[in-house]
Design a protein around this motif. Structure first.
Motif, PDB file in Angstrom:
ATOM      1  N   LYS A 156       2.060  81.766  28.112  1.00  0.00           N
ATOM      2  CA  LYS A 156       2.575  80.927  29.193  1.00  0.00           C
ATOM      3  C   LYS A 156       2.075  79.488  29.051  1.00  0.00           C
ATOM      4  O   LYS A 156       2.769  78.549  29.451  1.00  0.00           O
ATOM      5  CB  LYS A 156       2.159  81.506  30.549  1.00  0.00           C
ATOM      6  CG  LYS A 156       2.855  82.814  30.899  1.00  0.00           C
ATOM      7  CD  LYS A 156       2.692  83.164  32.370  1.00  0.00           C
ATOM      8  CE  LYS A 156       1.254  83.381  32.745  1.00  0.00           C
ATOM      9  NZ  LYS A 156       1.106  83.767  34.177  1.00  0.00           N
ATOM     10  N   THR A 157       0.897  79.317  28.466  1.00  0.00           N
ATOM     11  CA  THR A 157       0.383  77.966  28.221  1.00  0.00           C
ATOM     12  C   THR A 157       1.281  77.213  27.252  1.00  0.00           C
ATOM     13  O   THR A 157       1.536  76.016  27.422  1.00  0.00           O
ATOM     14  CB  THR A 157      -1.048  78.034  27.655  1.00  0.00           C
ATOM     15  OG1 THR A 157      -1.902  78.676  28.608  1.00  0.00           O
ATOM     16  CG2 THR A 157      -1.585  76.638  27.362  1.00  0.00           C
ATOM     17  N   ASP A 158       1.788  77.915  26.232  1.00  0.00           N
ATOM     18  CA  ASP A 158       2.705  77.290  25.277  1.00  0.00           C
ATOM     19  C   ASP A 158       3.967  76.796  25.983  1.00  0.00           C
ATOM     20  O   ASP A 158       4.493  75.724  25.670  1.00  0.00           O
ATOM     21  CB  ASP A 158       3.094  78.285  24.179  1.00  0.00           C
ATOM     22  CG  ASP A 158       1.919  78.659  23.297  1.00  0.00           C
ATOM     23  OD1 ASP A 158       1.087  77.779  23.018  1.00  0.00           O
ATOM     24  OD2 ASP A 158       1.829  79.835  22.898  1.00  0.00           O
ATOM     25  N   LEU A 159       4.455  77.585  26.927  1.00  0.00           N
ATOM     26  CA  LEU A 159       5.647  77.189  27.676  1.00  0.00           C
ATOM     27  C   LEU A 159       5.383  75.924  28.481  1.00  0.00           C
ATOM     28  O   LEU A 159       6.207  75.003  28.511  1.00  0.00           O
ATOM     29  CB  LEU A 159       6.075  78.318  28.620  1.00  0.00           C
ATOM     30  CG  LEU A 159       7.012  79.399  28.074  1.00  0.00           C
ATOM     31  CD1 LEU A 159       6.389  80.122  26.883  1.00  0.00           C
ATOM     32  CD2 LEU A 159       7.361  80.401  29.163  1.00  0.00           C
ATOM     33  N   THR A 160       4.223  75.877  29.114  1.00  0.00           N
ATOM     34  CA  THR A 160       3.867  74.715  29.930  1.00  0.00           C
ATOM     35  C   THR A 160       3.724  73.461  29.075  1.00  0.00           C
ATOM     36  O   THR A 160       4.217  72.380  29.438  1.00  0.00           O
ATOM     37  CB  THR A 160       2.551  74.979  30.681  1.00  0.00           C
ATOM     38  OG1 THR A 160       2.708  76.121  31.531  1.00  0.00           O
ATOM     39  CG2 THR A 160       2.167  73.781  31.530  1.00  0.00           C
ATOM     40  N   LEU A 161       3.060  73.591  27.925  1.00  0.00           N
ATOM     41  CA  LEU A 161       2.880  72.445  27.036  1.00  0.00           C
ATOM     42  C   LEU A 161       4.223  71.951  26.502  1.00  0.00           C
ATOM     43  O   LEU A 161       4.470  70.740  26.422  1.00  0.00           O
ATOM     44  CB  LEU A 161       1.959  72.822  25.871  1.00  0.00           C
ATOM     45  CG  LEU A 161       0.488  73.055  26.220  1.00  0.00           C
ATOM     46  CD1 LEU A 161      -0.277  73.559  24.997  1.00  0.00           C
ATOM     47  CD2 LEU A 161      -0.152  71.772  26.744  1.00  0.00           C
ATOM     48  N   PHE A 162       5.095  72.877  26.139  1.00  0.00           N
ATOM     49  CA  PHE A 162       6.400  72.501  25.598  1.00  0.00           C
ATOM     50  C   PHE A 162       7.224  71.757  26.640  1.00  0.00           C
ATOM     51  O   PHE A 162       7.782  70.690  26.359  1.00  0.00           O
ATOM     52  CB  PHE A 162       7.155  73.749  25.131  1.00  0.00           C
ATOM     53  CG  PHE A 162       8.503  73.453  24.514  1.00  0.00           C
ATOM     54  CD1 PHE A 162       8.633  73.309  23.142  1.00  0.00           C
ATOM     55  CD2 PHE A 162       9.642  73.329  25.300  1.00  0.00           C
ATOM     56  CE1 PHE A 162       9.872  73.029  22.567  1.00  0.00           C
ATOM     57  CE2 PHE A 162      10.880  73.049  24.745  1.00  0.00           C
ATOM     58  CZ  PHE A 162      10.994  72.902  23.368  1.00  0.00           C
ATOM     59  N   THR A 163       7.325  72.321  27.828  1.00  0.00           N
ATOM     60  CA  THR A 163       8.155  71.694  28.858  1.00  0.00           C
ATOM     61  C   THR A 163       7.593  70.337  29.278  1.00  0.00           C
ATOM     62  O   THR A 163       8.352  69.407  29.572  1.00  0.00           O
ATOM     63  CB  THR A 163       8.291  72.610  30.082  1.00  0.00           C
ATOM     64  OG1 THR A 163       6.984  73.000  30.551  1.00  0.00           O
ATOM     65  CG2 THR A 163       9.069  73.869  29.728  1.00  0.00           C
ATOM     66  N   GLY A 164       6.259  70.212  29.282  1.00  0.00           N
ATOM     67  CA  GLY A 164       5.659  68.927  29.622  1.00  0.00           C
ATOM     68  C   GLY A 164       5.940  67.875  28.564  1.00  0.00           C
ATOM     69  O   GLY A 164       6.308  66.732  28.882  1.00  0.00           O
ATOM     70  N   THR A 165       5.776  68.249  27.295  1.00  0.00           N
ATOM     71  CA  THR A 165       6.048  67.325  26.190  1.00  0.00           C
ATOM     72  C   THR A 165       7.525  66.964  26.139  1.00  0.00           C
ATOM     73  O   THR A 165       7.896  65.808  25.912  1.00  0.00           O
ATOM     74  CB  THR A 165       5.620  67.957  24.849  1.00  0.00           C
ATOM     75  OG1 THR A 165       4.223  68.258  24.894  1.00  0.00           O
ATOM     76  CG2 THR A 165       5.886  67.014  23.686  1.00  0.00           C
ATOM     77  N   TYR A 166       8.367  67.952  26.373  1.00  0.00           N
ATOM     78  CA  TYR A 166       9.817  67.719  26.375  1.00  0.00           C
ATOM     79  C   TYR A 166      10.191  66.701  27.451  1.00  0.00           C
ATOM     80  O   TYR A 166      10.990  65.787  27.208  1.00  0.00           O
ATOM     81  CB  TYR A 166      10.549  69.036  26.624  1.00  0.00           C
ATOM     82  CG  TYR A 166      12.054  68.905  26.660  1.00  0.00           C
ATOM     83  CD1 TYR A 166      12.811  69.090  25.508  1.00  0.00           C
ATOM     84  CD2 TYR A 166      12.723  68.597  27.844  1.00  0.00           C
ATOM     85  CE1 TYR A 166      14.194  68.960  25.532  1.00  0.00           C
ATOM     86  CE2 TYR A 166      14.101  68.462  27.881  1.00  0.00           C
ATOM     87  CZ  TYR A 166      14.827  68.651  26.724  1.00  0.00           C
ATOM     88  OH  TYR A 166      16.193  68.514  26.748  1.00  0.00           O
ATOM     89  N   ALA A 167       9.621  66.852  28.628  1.00  0.00           N
ATOM     90  CA  ALA A 167       9.942  65.948  29.736  1.00  0.00           C
ATOM     91  C   ALA A 167       9.539  64.511  29.397  1.00  0.00           C
ATOM     92  O   ALA A 167      10.278  63.560  29.688  1.00  0.00           O
ATOM     93  CB  ALA A 167       9.244  66.411  31.009  1.00  0.00           C
ATOM     94  N   LEU A 168       8.375  64.337  28.778  1.00  0.00           N
ATOM     95  CA  LEU A 168       7.918  62.998  28.410  1.00  0.00           C
ATOM     96  C   LEU A 168       8.829  62.364  27.365  1.00  0.00           C
ATOM     97  O   LEU A 168       9.181  61.177  27.462  1.00  0.00           O
ATOM     98  CB  LEU A 168       6.485  63.068  27.876  1.00  0.00           C
ATOM     99  CG  LEU A 168       5.393  63.398  28.901  1.00  0.00           C
ATOM    100  CD1 LEU A 168       4.062  63.622  28.193  1.00  0.00           C
ATOM    101  CD2 LEU A 168       5.267  62.283  29.934  1.00  0.00           C
TER     102      LEU A 168
END
Length: 225
Positions: A156-168
Motif C-alpha cells: 500500500k505504501t507503493d500505491l501512495t508513493l506512486f499516486t503522490g509522485t504522479y500528482a506532482l
C-alpha cells in the motif's frame, strides 16, 4: 460479518485450541501449529488490504474471498472434537498461503496494467519545455513512476508513493502546451555538449524559442569568459 473476518477466525480458533488442550505435549504442538497459521493469516490480511486499496483506486475489482469462508468452515468442523491433527493444520495453512499468493499475483498484474496506463496518459512530451530545475524534477519523477510499475513486492505504501509522485508530475505539466517537433529538436541541440555557438542558432530558432517563452530559460556565455 465479512468473509475476511471469518478468515481471521481461523487464527482465533487455533489459539483457543492451544489454550484448552489437554496434555502439555499436545498443547505445545497445537501452539506451534497455530503460530504458523497465524503468520500465514497475517500475510493474507496484507494481501486482502492491498486488493481493497487497488479497488479503491479503480485499478482492480474487489477480491473474491469466498474460498476463505469454505476453508474456515472445514477447519472448524475438524476442530469440534478436540485438537486437529498436524495434517489439518497444514491443510489450513496451505489454503491460506494459496489464497495469499493468488491475491498477490492478481494485485501485481492489475497494478502493472493500471500504472502503465496512468504513465502513458501523462503529456510527457512537455517536459523539455520546462525550466531546468522543473525539467530535472519531472524527469526524476517520470523515472520513479516507470520503476514503480513492476515491483517485486507491491504494498500500500507503493500505491501512495506512486499516486503522490504522479500528482506532482501531472500538476507540473497540465498548464503547458504540447511543443511542436521542431522545438523539441532545437532544445535537444541546445542541451548537447559542447554547447552550440550563437552562429549555429538562426533567427527562426530564436523566434521559435520566444514563441513558446523558452527564451527566458536560455542563457548566453562568451567562450573563454
Amino acid at each position: 460479518m465479512s468473509v475476511y473476518d471469518k478468515a481471521v477466525q481461523l487464527q482465533n480458533r487455533a489459539r483457543q485450541i492451544a489454550a484448552g488442550a489437554v496434555g502439555e505435549k499436545e498443547a505445545a504442538r497445537a501452539l506451534s501449529r497455530s503460530r504458523e497459521l497465524r503468520a500465514g493469516l497475517a500475510e493474507l490480511r496484507t494481501q486482502v488490504e492491498l486488493s481493497h486499496a487497488l479497488a479503491a483506486l479503480g485499478a482492480a475489482h474487489q477480491p473474491d474471498l469466498s474460498g476463505i469462508d469454505a476453508a474456515r468452515s472445514a477447519f472448524e468442523r475438524k476442530a469440534l472434537n478436540g485438537l486437529p491433527s498436524d495434517a489439518v493444520f497444514n491443510t489450513a495453512r496451505k489454503k491460506v498461503q494459496e489464497f495469499a499468493s493468488r491475491l498477490k499475483a492478481e494485485s501485481i498484474e492489475a497494478w502493472a496494467t493500471w500504472a502503465t496506463a496512468q504513465v502513458a496518459a501523462l503529456p510527457l512530451a512537455r517536459i523539455p519545455i520546462l525550466s531546468r530545475g522543473e525539467r530535472e524534477a519531472a524527469r526524476t519523477r517520470e523515472k520513479d513512476l516507470r520503476q514503480a510499475i513492476a515491483p517485486k513486492n507491491l504494498s500500500k505504501t507503493d500505491l501512495t508513493l506512486f499516486t503522490g509522485t504522479y500528482a506532482l508530475l501531472a500538476e507540473s505539466l497540465h498548464d503547458k502546451s504540447d511543443p511542436p517537433g521542431e522545438l523539441l529538436d532545437l532544445l535537444d541541440v541546445l542541451e548537447k555538449r559542447p554547447s552550440p555557438t550563437l552562429r549555429d542558432i538562426t533567427d527562426s530558432d530564436i523566434a521559435l524559442l520566444r514563441r513558446f517563452e523558452m527564451d527566458i530559460h536560455i542563457t548566453l556565455q562568451r567562450s573563454g569568459a
